[in-house]
Scaffold this motif. Structure first.
Motif, mmCIF file in Angstrom:
data_model
loop_
_atom_site.group_PDB
_atom_site.id
_atom_site.type_symbol
_atom_site.label_atom_id
_atom_site.label_comp_id
_atom_site.label_asym_id
_atom_site.label_seq_id
_atom_site.Cartn_x
_atom_site.Cartn_y
_atom_site.Cartn_z
ATOM 1 N N THR A 63 1.057 42.432 32.184
ATOM 2 C CA THR A 63 -0.311 42.922 31.973
ATOM 3 C C THR A 63 -1.324 41.805 32.164
ATOM 4 O O THR A 63 -2.390 42.013 32.763
ATOM 5 C CB THR A 63 -0.456 43.560 30.583
ATOM 6 N N GLN A 64 -1.009 40.623 31.678
ATOM 7 C CA GLN A 64 -1.919 39.490 31.877
ATOM 8 C C GLN A 64 -2.101 39.217 33.367
ATOM 9 O O GLN A 64 -3.227 39.027 33.836
ATOM 10 C CB GLN A 64 -1.372 38.240 31.177
ATOM 11 N N ASN A 65 -1.007 39.227 34.120
ATOM 12 C CA ASN A 65 -1.102 39.038 35.567
ATOM 13 C C ASN A 65 -1.915 40.150 36.218
ATOM 14 O O ASN A 65 -2.698 39.902 37.136
ATOM 15 C CB ASN A 65 0.290 38.961 36.192
ATOM 16 N N ALA A 66 -1.726 41.379 35.733
ATOM 17 C CA ALA A 66 -2.468 42.514 36.284
ATOM 18 C C ALA A 66 -3.964 42.382 36.002
ATOM 19 O O ALA A 66 -4.797 42.702 36.854
ATOM 20 C CB ALA A 66 -1.922 43.826 35.730
ATOM 21 N N CYS A 67 -4.313 41.891 34.810
ATOM 22 C CA CYS A 67 -5.731 41.689 34.479
ATOM 23 C C CYS A 67 -6.354 40.642 35.398
ATOM 24 O O CYS A 67 -7.479 40.820 35.890
ATOM 25 C CB CYS A 67 -5.892 41.285 33.021
ATOM 26 N N LEU A 68 -5.616 39.566 35.644
ATOM 27 C CA LEU A 68 -6.115 38.524 36.546
ATOM 28 C C LEU A 68 -6.252 39.061 37.967
ATOM 29 O O LEU A 68 -7.255 38.791 38.651
ATOM 30 C CB LEU A 68 -5.181 37.317 36.523
ATOM 31 N N LYS A 69 -5.263 39.816 38.402
ATOM 32 C CA LYS A 69 -5.318 40.387 39.749
ATOM 33 C C LYS A 69 -6.459 41.394 39.858
ATOM 34 O O LYS A 69 -7.135 41.458 40.883
ATOM 35 C CB LYS A 69 -3.986 41.047 40.103
ATOM 36 N N LEU A 70 -6.676 42.158 38.806
ATOM 37 C CA LEU A 70 -7.789 43.109 38.804
ATOM 38 C C LEU A 70 -9.114 42.372 38.965
ATOM 39 O O LEU A 70 -9.976 42.791 39.744
ATOM 40 C CB LEU A 70 -7.789 43.940 37.518
ATOM 41 N N ALA A 71 -9.270 41.270 38.251
ATOM 42 C CA ALA A 71 -10.514 40.498 38.354
ATOM 43 C C ALA A 71 -10.728 39.992 39.781
ATOM 44 O O ALA A 71 -11.857 40.001 40.284
ATOM 45 C CB ALA A 71 -10.492 39.328 37.369
ATOM 46 N N ARG A 72 -9.646 39.578 40.425
ATOM 47 C CA ARG A 72 -9.760 39.061 41.793
ATOM 48 C C ARG A 72 -9.918 40.153 42.842
ATOM 49 O O ARG A 72 -10.504 39.905 43.904
ATOM 50 C CB ARG A 72 -8.527 38.231 42.145
ATOM 51 N N SER A 73 -9.398 41.339 42.562
ATOM 52 C CA SER A 73 -9.340 42.352 43.621
ATOM 53 C C SER A 73 -10.174 43.602 43.370
ATOM 54 O O SER A 73 -10.107 44.537 44.173
ATOM 55 C CB SER A 73 -7.880 42.758 43.853
ATOM 56 N N ILE A 74 -10.964 43.632 42.318
ATOM 57 C CA ILE A 74 -11.739 44.849 42.036
ATOM 58 C C ILE A 74 -12.661 45.205 43.201
ATOM 59 O O ILE A 74 -12.939 46.371 43.446
ATOM 60 C CB ILE A 74 -12.505 44.771 40.701
ATOM 61 N N GLY A 75 -13.088 44.210 43.941
ATOM 62 C CA GLY A 75 -13.928 44.468 45.110
ATOM 63 C C GLY A 75 -13.234 45.262 46.197
ATOM 64 O O GLY A 75 -13.887 45.840 47.064
ATOM 65 N N GLN A 76 -11.917 45.328 46.147
ATOM 66 C CA GLN A 76 -11.157 46.078 47.146
ATOM 67 C C GLN A 76 -11.070 47.572 46.825
ATOM 68 O O GLN A 76 -10.638 48.351 47.670
ATOM 69 C CB GLN A 76 -9.752 45.498 47.283
ATOM 70 N N PHE A 77 -11.453 47.958 45.612
ATOM 71 C CA PHE A 77 -11.420 49.379 45.262
ATOM 72 C C PHE A 77 -12.510 50.091 46.046
ATOM 73 O O PHE A 77 -13.676 49.704 46.015
ATOM 74 C CB PHE A 77 -11.613 49.589 43.754
ATOM 75 N N ARG A 78 -12.137 51.151 46.763
ATOM 76 C CA ARG A 78 -13.055 51.841 47.678
ATOM 77 C C ARG A 78 -13.425 53.262 47.254
ATOM 78 O O ARG A 78 -13.969 54.008 48.051
ATOM 79 C CB ARG A 78 -12.451 51.878 49.076
ATOM 80 N N PHE A 79 -13.099 53.656 46.032
ATOM 81 C CA PHE A 79 -13.459 54.974 45.510
ATOM 82 C C PHE A 79 -12.814 56.108 46.311
ATOM 83 O O PHE A 79 -13.317 57.215 46.323
ATOM 84 C CB PHE A 79 -14.987 55.153 45.474
ATOM 85 N N ILE A 92 2.094 48.114 39.271
ATOM 86 C CA ILE A 92 3.403 48.178 39.924
ATOM 87 C C ILE A 92 3.623 46.915 40.754
ATOM 88 O O ILE A 92 4.679 46.277 40.668
ATOM 89 C CB ILE A 92 3.537 49.442 40.802
ATOM 90 N N ASN A 93 2.632 46.537 41.540
ATOM 91 C CA ASN A 93 2.763 45.336 42.365
ATOM 92 C C ASN A 93 2.925 44.083 41.508
ATOM 93 O O ASN A 93 3.736 43.211 41.820
ATOM 94 C CB ASN A 93 1.570 45.199 43.313
ATOM 95 N N CYS A 94 2.167 43.992 40.426
ATOM 96 C CA CYS A 94 2.303 42.839 39.519
ATOM 97 C C CYS A 94 3.677 42.813 38.867
ATOM 98 O O CYS A 94 4.271 41.741 38.712
ATOM 99 C CB CYS A 94 1.203 42.856 38.460
ATOM 100 N N ALA A 95 4.185 43.969 38.479
ATOM 101 C CA ALA A 95 5.508 44.040 37.858
ATOM 102 C C ALA A 95 6.581 43.589 38.847
ATOM 103 O O ALA A 95 7.484 42.823 38.487
ATOM 104 C CB ALA A 95 5.789 45.455 37.358
ATOM 105 N N LYS A 96 6.476 44.043 40.078
ATOM 106 C CA LYS A 96 7.452 43.628 41.096
ATOM 107 C C LYS A 96 7.362 42.123 41.348
ATOM 108 O O LYS A 96 8.384 41.444 41.451
ATOM 109 C CB LYS A 96 7.222 44.394 42.396
ATOM 110 N N ASP A 97 6.143 41.616 41.469
ATOM 111 C CA ASP A 97 5.957 40.174 41.680
ATOM 112 C C ASP A 97 6.505 39.381 40.503
ATOM 113 O O ASP A 97 7.168 38.356 40.678
ATOM 114 C CB ASP A 97 4.475 39.836 41.888
#
Length: 193
Positions: A63-79, A92-97
Motif C-alpha cells: 500500500t505504501q508503494n501504491a500511494c507513492l506510485k499514485l502520487a507519481r502517476s495521478i496525471g496519467q488518469f484520463r477519466f 495490482i501492479n504494485c503488488a506484483k512488483d
C-alpha cells in the motif's frame, strides 16, 4: 495506519461527490486534493493489498508503494474508467512488483498440475487462505487478481474485466479454471475449501 478491521471491512465504493474536481486538482499539484483522494481510497487500496498478500506487514508495504506510485502517476488518469478501477490496476501492479522485489519465484504451472507434495502429504494439512493464494500465484498470470477482484472485492465479472482490460468471458473462464484447480487440490487433500 488504519486498523486491519477497518481496512478489511469493505470499502465505500461510492465516489466522493466532487471526485473529478479533486482528481483534476491533484493532477495540477494540489496536495490537499491528493490527500483527500487518498483518504477516501486508502482503505480500498490496503484491503486489496492485504487480500493479495495475506499478511498485514506485506500489505502495508504494498500500500505504501501504491500511494507513492499514485502520487507519481495521478496525471496519467484520463477519466476513461472509474477512478477506483484505475486504482485497483495500480495496486495490482504494485503488488506484483513488490512480490518480485522480495525474490519470490513465480513459475506458472498448468491448471491441471497439482503439486505432488500436496497429494503425497499423508498429514492432510488443511489449505488455508494464504495457501490458496500461494497456489493461485503458481497459475498463469492474471488468475490471482481475477479471483481477488471477483471473490475478494465482490466486483462483477464485467467490473473485473474492465479493471484487468480483458473480456468478461475471460474472467468467467479464469474463475471456472480456478474452481476446477481448487477442487483437484481438495480431492488430493480431503479438505473442504
Amino acid at each position: 495506519m488504519k486498523s486491519l478491521e477497518a481496512a478489511t471491512a469493505g470499502a465505500d465504493m461510492s465516489s466522493p461527490p466532487d471526485e473529478q474536481l479533486l482528481i483534476r486538482r491533484a493532477q495540477a499539484g494540489d496536495a490537499s486534493a491528493f490527500e483527500q483522494l487518498l483518504g477516501h481510497y486508502y482503505d480500498l487500496m490496503f484491503r486489496f493489498a492485504f487480500r493479495w498478500s495475506g499478511q498485514r506487514s506485506d500489505a502495508e508495504d504494498i500500500t505504501q508503494n501504491a500511494c507513492l506510485k499514485l502520487a507519481r502517476s495521478i496525471g496519467q488518469f484520463r477519466f476513461e474508467s472509474a477512478f477506483s478501477s484505475w486504482l485497483y490496476r495500480l495496486v495490482i501492479n504494485c503488488a506484483k512488483d513488490w512480490y518480485k522485489s522480495q525474490g519470490h519465484a513465480r513459475d506458472a504451472q498448468p491448471l491441471d498440475a497439482v503439486p505432488e507434495a500436496l497429494c503425497d502429504d499423508a498429514s492432510h494439512i488443511p489449505v488455508y487462505l494464504r495457501q490458496v493464494l500461494q497456489q493461485l500465484e503458481t497459475l498463469a498470470d492474471g488468475f490471482k487478481e481475477t479471483a481477488l477482484l471477483v471473490h475478494g472485492e465482490g466486483l462483477s465479472h464485467a467490473e473485473a474485466a474492465s479493471i484487468l482490460n480483458i473480456k468478461e468471458a475471460t474472467v468467467s473462464w479464469r474463475l471456472h479454471e480456478i474452481r476446477k484447480y481448487l477442487q483437484t487440490l481438495q480431492s488430493c487433500e480431503g479438505v473442504n475449501l
